[in-house]
Each structure stands twice: as C-alpha cells, then as structure tokens.
Scaffold this motif. Structure first.
Motif, PDB file in Angstrom:
ATOM      1  N   ALA A 199      45.233  38.153  29.240  1.00 24.84           N
ATOM      2  CA  ALA A 199      45.703  39.516  29.002  1.00 24.84           C
ATOM      3  C   ALA A 199      45.048  40.049  27.738  1.00 24.84           C
ATOM      4  O   ALA A 199      44.791  39.295  26.797  1.00 24.84           O
ATOM      5  N   ASP A 236      45.753  43.194  25.029  1.00 26.37           N
ATOM      6  CA  ASP A 236      46.671  44.249  24.591  1.00 26.37           C
ATOM      7  C   ASP A 236      45.932  45.081  23.548  1.00 26.37           C
ATOM      8  O   ASP A 236      45.864  44.705  22.381  1.00 26.37           O
ATOM      9  N   CYS A 250      47.678  47.020  19.980  1.00 26.84           N
ATOM     10  CA  CYS A 250      48.893  46.212  20.113  1.00 26.84           C
ATOM     11  C   CYS A 250      49.955  46.482  19.066  1.00 26.84           C
ATOM     12  O   CYS A 250      51.110  46.089  19.253  1.00 26.84           O
ATOM     13  N   THR A 285      54.377  43.771  22.877  1.00 26.55           N
ATOM     14  CA  THR A 285      53.927  43.562  24.254  1.00 26.55           C
ATOM     15  C   THR A 285      53.095  42.293  24.363  1.00 26.55           C
ATOM     16  O   THR A 285      53.212  41.551  25.343  1.00 26.55           O
ATOM     17  N   SER A 286      52.280  42.007  23.363  1.00 28.22           N
ATOM     18  CA  SER A 286      51.487  40.775  23.365  1.00 28.22           C
ATOM     19  C   SER A 286      52.390  39.552  23.468  1.00 28.22           C
ATOM     20  O   SER A 286      52.128  38.626  24.246  1.00 28.22           O
ATOM     21  N   LEU A 332      53.921  39.316  26.943  1.00 22.43           N
ATOM     22  CA  LEU A 332      52.951  38.797  27.913  1.00 22.43           C
ATOM     23  C   LEU A 332      52.808  37.287  27.783  1.00 22.43           C
ATOM     24  O   LEU A 332      52.768  36.567  28.780  1.00 22.43           O
ATOM     25  N   VAL A 377      46.359  35.487  25.397  1.00 26.81           N
ATOM     26  CA  VAL A 377      46.650  36.908  25.212  1.00 26.81           C
ATOM     27  C   VAL A 377      45.871  37.355  23.978  1.00 26.81           C
ATOM     28  O   VAL A 377      46.038  36.795  22.900  1.00 26.81           O
ATOM     29  N   ALA A 405      45.282  40.164  21.321  1.00 26.18           N
ATOM     30  CA  ALA A 405      45.919  41.329  20.709  1.00 26.18           C
ATOM     31  C   ALA A 405      44.899  42.017  19.805  1.00 26.18           C
ATOM     32  O   ALA A 405      44.343  41.382  18.912  1.00 26.18           O
TER      33      ALA A 405
END
Length: 54
Positions: A10, A12, A15, A20-21, A24, A32, A34
C-alpha cells in the motif's frame, strides 16, 4: 476499507500523521509506504508504533 491479501503493498500519499497508514498495516498490508512533505508529521508517524505497543 476492504483488506487486501496478506503481503499486498500500500502507498499512502499525503499521509499526514499516518492514521490511514497504520490502519492499512493493521489490515495486514505489508509493506505500507507512508509519504508526506511534512517532516514533523512523518516524525509523529514514526513514533506511533511505540504509542500503540507495536
């Protein structure tokens, strides 16, 4: 949010402090990434795992 398969990546963008990071990552996405222009917000995100016990 719908979780992706384990091992999904993912990104972000914008961020901020990483809410949200972290969500996820909590859903099993790994890695992830960020990304934000604000170093202070990224510093806040970097401190987040120690606040959540991760």
């Amino acid at each position: 949010m719908v979780p992706g398969p384990a091992g999904s990546t993912a990104v972000d963008l914008g961020c901020g402090p990483g809410h949200t990071s972290l969500a996820l990552a909590g859903l099993g996405l790994d890695p992830v990434f960020a990304v934000d222009l604000s170093e202070s917000l990224l510093d806040e995100l970097a401190a987040a795992p120690s606040r959540t016990g991760s």
